[in-house]
Enzyme design. Structure first.
Site, PDB file in Angstrom:
ATOM      1  N   LYS A 195       5.160   9.066   8.820  1.00  0.00           N
ATOM      2  CA  LYS A 195       4.959   8.507  10.161  1.00  0.00           C
ATOM      3  C   LYS A 195       5.997   9.015  11.177  1.00  0.00           C
ATOM      4  O   LYS A 195       5.867  10.106  11.709  1.00  0.00           O
ATOM      5  CB  LYS A 195       4.923   6.983  10.075  1.00  0.00           C
ATOM      6  CG  LYS A 195       3.682   6.479   9.277  1.00  0.00           C
ATOM      7  CD  LYS A 195       3.624   4.982   9.197  1.00  0.00           C
ATOM      8  CE  LYS A 195       2.575   4.509   8.213  1.00  0.00           C
ATOM      9  NZ  LYS A 195       1.197   4.605   8.720  1.00  0.00           N
TER      10      LYS A 195
ATOM     11  N   ASP B 256       9.230   2.695  -0.728  1.00  0.00           N
ATOM     12  CA  ASP B 256       8.236   3.335   0.124  1.00  0.00           C
ATOM     13  C   ASP B 256       8.548   2.921   1.571  1.00  0.00           C
ATOM     14  O   ASP B 256       8.196   1.826   2.000  1.00  0.00           O
ATOM     15  CB  ASP B 256       6.821   2.901  -0.280  1.00  0.00           C
ATOM     16  CG  ASP B 256       5.773   3.557   0.603  1.00  0.00           C
ATOM     17  OD1 ASP B 256       4.577   3.533   0.234  1.00  0.00           O
ATOM     18  OD2 ASP B 256       6.134   4.086   1.680  1.00  0.00           O
TER      19      ASP B 256
ATOM     20  N   TYR C 216       0.860  -1.186   0.000  1.00  0.00           N
ATOM     21  CA  TYR C 216       0.000   0.000   0.000  1.00  0.00           C
ATOM     22  C   TYR C 216       0.892   1.230   0.000  1.00  0.00           C
ATOM     23  O   TYR C 216       1.854   1.307   0.769  1.00  0.00           O
ATOM     24  CB  TYR C 216      -0.897   0.002   1.247  1.00  0.00           C
ATOM     25  CG  TYR C 216      -1.757   1.232   1.426  1.00  0.00           C
ATOM     26  CD1 TYR C 216      -1.530   2.119   2.489  1.00  0.00           C
ATOM     27  CD2 TYR C 216      -2.814   1.515   0.567  1.00  0.00           C
ATOM     28  CE1 TYR C 216      -2.333   3.238   2.680  1.00  0.00           C
ATOM     29  CE2 TYR C 216      -3.630   2.631   0.759  1.00  0.00           C
ATOM     30  CZ  TYR C 216      -3.378   3.493   1.820  1.00  0.00           C
ATOM     31  OH  TYR C 216      -4.168   4.597   2.007  1.00  0.00           O
TER      32      TYR C 216
HETATM   33  P1  KE4 Z   1      -0.740   8.227   4.825  1.00  0.00           P
HETATM   34  O1  KE4 Z   1      -1.308   8.937   3.616  1.00  0.00           O
HETATM   35  O2  KE4 Z   1      -1.787   7.374   5.538  1.00  0.00           O
HETATM   36  O3  KE4 Z   1       0.049   9.147   5.742  1.00  0.00           O
HETATM   37  O4  KE4 Z   1       0.401   7.205   4.309  1.00  0.00           O
HETATM   38  C1  KE4 Z   1       0.040   6.258   3.328  1.00  0.00           C
HETATM   39  C2  KE4 Z   1       1.021   5.105   3.378  1.00  0.00           C
HETATM   40  C3  KE4 Z   1       2.000   5.021   2.394  1.00  0.00           C
HETATM   41  N1  KE4 Z   1       2.911   4.021   2.392  1.00  0.00           N
HETATM   42  C4  KE4 Z   1       2.901   3.082   3.370  1.00  0.00           C
HETATM   43  C5  KE4 Z   1       3.931   1.986   3.330  1.00  0.00           C
HETATM   44  C6  KE4 Z   1       1.933   3.120   4.411  1.00  0.00           C
HETATM   45  O5  KE4 Z   1       1.935   2.161   5.366  1.00  0.00           O
HETATM   46  C7  KE4 Z   1       0.970   4.149   4.421  1.00  0.00           C
HETATM   47  C8  KE4 Z   1      -0.122   4.235   5.475  1.00  0.00           C
HETATM   48  N2  KE4 Z   1      -0.238   3.115   6.344  1.00  0.00           N
HETATM   49  C9  KE4 Z   1      -1.538   2.876   6.928  1.00  0.00           C
HETATM   50  C10 KE4 Z   1      -1.408   1.616   7.814  1.00  0.00           C
HETATM   51  N3  KE4 Z   1      -1.775   0.442   7.105  1.00  0.00           N
HETATM   52  C11 KE4 Z   1      -2.069   4.053   7.676  1.00  0.00           C
HETATM   53  C12 KE4 Z   1      -3.298   3.779   8.509  1.00  0.00           C
HETATM   54  C13 KE4 Z   1      -4.547   4.306   7.863  1.00  0.00           C
HETATM   55  O6  KE4 Z   1      -4.715   4.168   6.633  1.00  0.00           O
HETATM   56  O7  KE4 Z   1      -5.375   4.850   8.630  1.00  0.00           O
END
Ligand code: KE4
Length: 427
Positions: free
Chosen positions: A265, A237, A142
């Protein structure tokens, strides 16, 4: 009705699903989401005043523990000087220099406000810098919710992706190809056929969005070699793995240098900071220098940067990652021992301060194996732990996170609660 139930019912009247990010709605595990009132160290408390040992840590950012006094102080001092200026600040320079120093593959970096924004911008830059359209991602990874990343594998190996979300036009998905994680042979086959059309390969080098699934060294090496051979860009990523699996992220563990890296994060310490960066010759394509446009009102926000800088200072203290790795391994070993004593098919894995638990007899090595984990047993375990005050990720296909505040007492308490939870599971 509990306060959580009352709040959830009310929230659903004004916000779709009652949440501002879908995973928080507990739809994968069932039950009522807990509305958190405050947090401290390894714990947070819900609207009914119940304490939980927290193993999501805001999905990674809370690596030094919630409400760390140094981070709170830095935020308070920054906020007192004004919240946002829409003009450059010295703090952004300090953060950019810190990121470039900690992650040597990053020669220049642009700060943004979310991982989605960082990944989306990095992909646009890769396409702009190469003049190519095709991007390769991997099933189970993701990279945020930008249109071109909400794509699943096409019907055949060389067919382009199909949208996983409504609202994403077929035309947007067709420039994204979705391949198998940890399958270097397939990647090699695709590059042989269309490598000179590939703008970028984007990968979670330690995947955490299909539960924890580390890449094999062979997979990442094949990726690096093929991208170099065909003039494609390798994007790591590390939004989740960055500063989480090691100070220098997964790239420092595997010794593989990507062309660009996406971060998030931890670098915000819980406030909205994300970033993308890499080779200076690529970054110069970005506006205002070059033709690839990217912008953001709150990019490099001074209060968020203050939280991030305070966090980066703490994680660079001697022994931080040795301790985090030791505590995470202690958790996994303790859970595995309790599961074995209950005769439950269970195993766990950990990389630095990130862990995965699997209701399966052996650690999954690819997406297909991951999908055979027993989701129903996980859901029973999730609620048995939640009832006793341990908050795991509310999905069988998410990773867990340990912080510096998860000391021996916290880990031992978790393991003794797990002993009772495993005993309750229907075999
Ligand atoms: P954000 O747009 O949520 O800040 O980041 C997206 C993203 C991009 N790349 C990786 C590897 C990520 O894990 C994420 C976001 N992770 C999720 C957890 N599975 C955030 C939690 C959520 O979607 O509420």
């Amino acid at each position: 009705m509990s306060n959580n139930e009352t709040l959830f019912a009310r929230a659903q009247r004004s916000t779709p699903g009652g949440v501002n990010s879908p995973v928080r709605a507990f739809r994968s595990v069932g039950g009522t989401p807990r509305f958190i009132t405050h947090a401290d160290g390894a714990s947070f408390w819900d609207a009914d005043g119940k304490r939980y040992i927290d193993y999501i840590g805001s999905w990674g950012p809370a690596i030094v523990g919630h409400a760390h006094p140094d981070v709170v102080k830095a935020v308070q001092e920054a906020a007192a000087r004004g919240l946002s200026f829409g003009a450059p600040t010295e703090g952004e320079i300090l953060m950019a220099e810190e990121i470039c120093r900690i992650v040597p593959s990053i020669e220049q970096v642009r700060l943004v406000s979310s991982g989605t924004e960082a990944a989306m911008s990095a992909l646009r830059l890769a396409r702009g810098a190469t003049g190519r359209d095709l991007v390769i991602k991997f099933e189970g990874c993701y990279h945020g919710h930008a249109d071109s990343m909400l794509v699943k594998a096409g019907s055949g190996l060389l067919t382009f992706g199909n949208p996983t979300s409504s609202g994403v036009p077929e035309d947007f998905a067709k420039h994204t190809m979705v391949l198998d994680y940890n399958n270097p042979t397939q990647l090699d086959e695709v590059f042989k056929k269309m490598g000179n059309q590939v703008a970028a390969v984007i990968v979670e080098p330690v995947a955490g969005n299909m539960n924890l699934l580390p890449a094999t060294p062979e997979f990442l090496k094949a990726m690096r070699d093929l991208c170099s051979q065909y003039g494609a860009l390798l994007l790591f990523d590390e939004v989740m793995s960055g500063f989480r699996v090691a100070l220098g992220g997964a790239q420092s563990l595997y010794g593989i240098q990507p062309d660009m890296t996406v971060l998030g994060k931890v670098i915000g310490g819980g406030l909205p900071v994300a970033a993308f960066g890499g080779r200076a010759d690529l970054m110069k394509h970005l506006a205002p220098l070059g033709p690839v446009y990217q912008a953001g009102t709150l990019s490099g926000n001074p209060v968020a940067v203050a939280a991030g800088m305070a966090t980066l200072k703490i994680i660079q203290k001697p022994g931080f990652y040795e301790n985090l790795t030791k505590q995470t391994r202690k958790l996994i070993d303790g859970l595995s021992a309790q599961a074995a004593a209950s005769g439950i098919a269970f195993c766990g894995n950990a990389v630095g301060g990130m862990f995965g638990i699997y209701f399966k007899d052996k650690i999954p090595t690819n997406y297909t194996e991951m999908m055979t984990c027993n989701k129903d047993l996980f859901n029973q375990f999730f609620h048995a732990m939640l009832d006793e005050g341990v908050y795991l990720a509310p999905s069988a296909f998410e990773a867990g996170f340990v912080s510096a505040a998860h000391d021996d007492a916290v880990i031992e308490q978790t393991i003794s609660i797990a002993k009772k939870a495993f005993a309750k599971l229907s075999k």
